[in-house]
Design an enzyme around this catalytic site. Structure first.
Site, PDB file in Angstrom:
ATOM      1  N   LEU A 241      -1.586  -0.444   0.794  1.00 15.35           N
ATOM      2  CA  LEU A 241      -1.487   0.632   1.836  1.00 15.35           C
ATOM      3  C   LEU A 241      -0.015   0.085   2.987  1.00 15.35           C
ATOM      4  CD1 LEU A 241      -4.956   1.574   3.379  1.00 15.35           C
ATOM      5  CD2 LEU A 241      -3.184   3.253   2.167  1.00 15.35           C
ATOM      6  N   ASP A 242       0.526   1.039   3.023  1.00 12.59           N
ATOM      7  CA  ASP A 242       1.613   0.668   3.791  1.00 12.59           C
ATOM      8  C   ASP A 242       1.106   0.150   5.550  1.00 12.59           C
ATOM      9  OD1 ASP A 242       3.366   1.238   2.084  1.00 12.59           O
ATOM     10  OD2 ASP A 242       3.888   3.436   2.815  1.00 12.59           O
ATOM     11  N   PRO A 243       2.041  -0.719   6.311  1.00  8.13           N
ATOM     12  CA  PRO A 243       1.490  -0.812   7.513  1.00  8.13           C
ATOM     13  C   PRO A 243       1.145   0.405   8.365  1.00  8.13           C
ATOM     14  CG  PRO A 243       3.284  -2.369   6.854  1.00  8.13           C
ATOM     15  CD  PRO A 243       3.053  -1.122   5.869  1.00  8.13           C
TER      16      PRO A 243
END
Length: 292
Positions: A42-44
């Site tokens: 998951l992206d930041p």
């Protein structure tokens, strides 16, 4: 220790950082360094369900790839950003689309579609991460790939008259789908700019936000929040029992006769999930060992 945890990842932290913090917490608790990895990044700037595997459970990554995931996302129109999410710089602006136009184009993105990953992504380009090349200002192109979107449903919207400022959508999709790219492609189809202003993964690997714990809660009590491998494995394949003789043969790498349907199965022996087998042409063989 072999097992997994279902973490509700918060905003502003990378999946890799979550892995490091979980690994350190569990290693301290068992007084032994343990292998650890995430089952789908998951992206930041995204939050939600992130499955963290420990020990030999990290070998299950490939088996989870085919599992559907679902998200809730907010697509904001009128601006394009270089990262295609709210963390990026504005690189273009446009008028807002008519809400009816947005509704008209959504069905075009359900089914098997062609999608180009964002340049600010972890895609590997000749041994380099795309986001490193993008940050360095390098000129490069990413190839389109086929992904599957099972469903897009509008949950909410913000309108200014008939114009649509943003929509909140539920997306169910297969592995490798970039919701950011989906947003920008939908905006382009509607004749405007757009970026993803919020993303929450609500299901992954058969687990939901209701099944998850926060990272802080895991760090405080890692042993209470590590789940048995069987729970993860049975989300993606049937679990079978074996007798002593069959177990020993498979454990030693031999093929044995089987009347099971062709496919992949988890094997439980003495109350432990010990390995994964593949059944083909009436034979079964161990393909992934899960015990220490």
């Amino acid at each position: 220790m072999n097992g997994f945890a279902v973490i509700n990842k918060g905003l502003g932290i990378s999946s890799s950082d979550v892995v490091i913090k979980c690994r350190n917490a569990l290693s301290r608790a068992i007084n032994k360094k343990t292998k650890c990895g995430h089952m789908g990044t998951l992206d930041p700037m995204a939050e939600g369900v992130l499955i963290i595997a420990f020990g030999n459970a990290t070998r299950l990554f490939d088996y989870l790839l085919a599992k559907e995931k679902s998200y809730e996302a907010v697509f904001t129109f009128g601006e394009a950003r270089d990262t295609v999410d709210r963390a990026g710089k504005i690189i273009a602006t446009s008028d807002l689309p008519q809400y009816q136009k947005v509704l008209e184009v959504l069905p075009n993105f359900v089914g098997e579609i062609s999608q180009v990953p964002p340049k600010y992504s972890a895609v590997n380009v000749n041994g380099q991460r795309a986001y490193d090349m993008a940050r360095a200002g390098k000129d490069f192109q990413l190839e389109a790939k086929k992904v599957t979107v099972k469903d897009i449903t509008v949950l909410d919207k913000t309108l200014i008259g008939d114009a649509c400022q943003d929509v909140k959508v539920s997306v169910t999709c297969g592995s490798g789908t970039y919701i950011r790219s989906l947003c920008s492609d939908i905006a382009r189809e509607a004749g405007v700019c757009g970026y993803m202003s919020k993303l929450t993964r609500v299901t992954c690997g058969g687990y939901t936000l209701q099944d998850s714990v926060t990272l802080n809660d895991f760090i405080k009590n890692p042993l209470d929040n590590v789940r048995n491998v069987k729970g993860l494995l049975q989300q993606v394949m049937p679990i079978i029992q074996l007798d002593d003789k069959s177990y020993i043969k498979l454990r030693n790498g031999r093929c044995i006769d089987s009347d099971l349907e062709e496919g992949t199965y988890g094997v439980e022996y003495n109350s432990n999930v010990c390995f994964i087998i593949n059944v083909k042409r009436g034979k079964m063989k161990s393909v992934c060992y899960l015990q220490d």
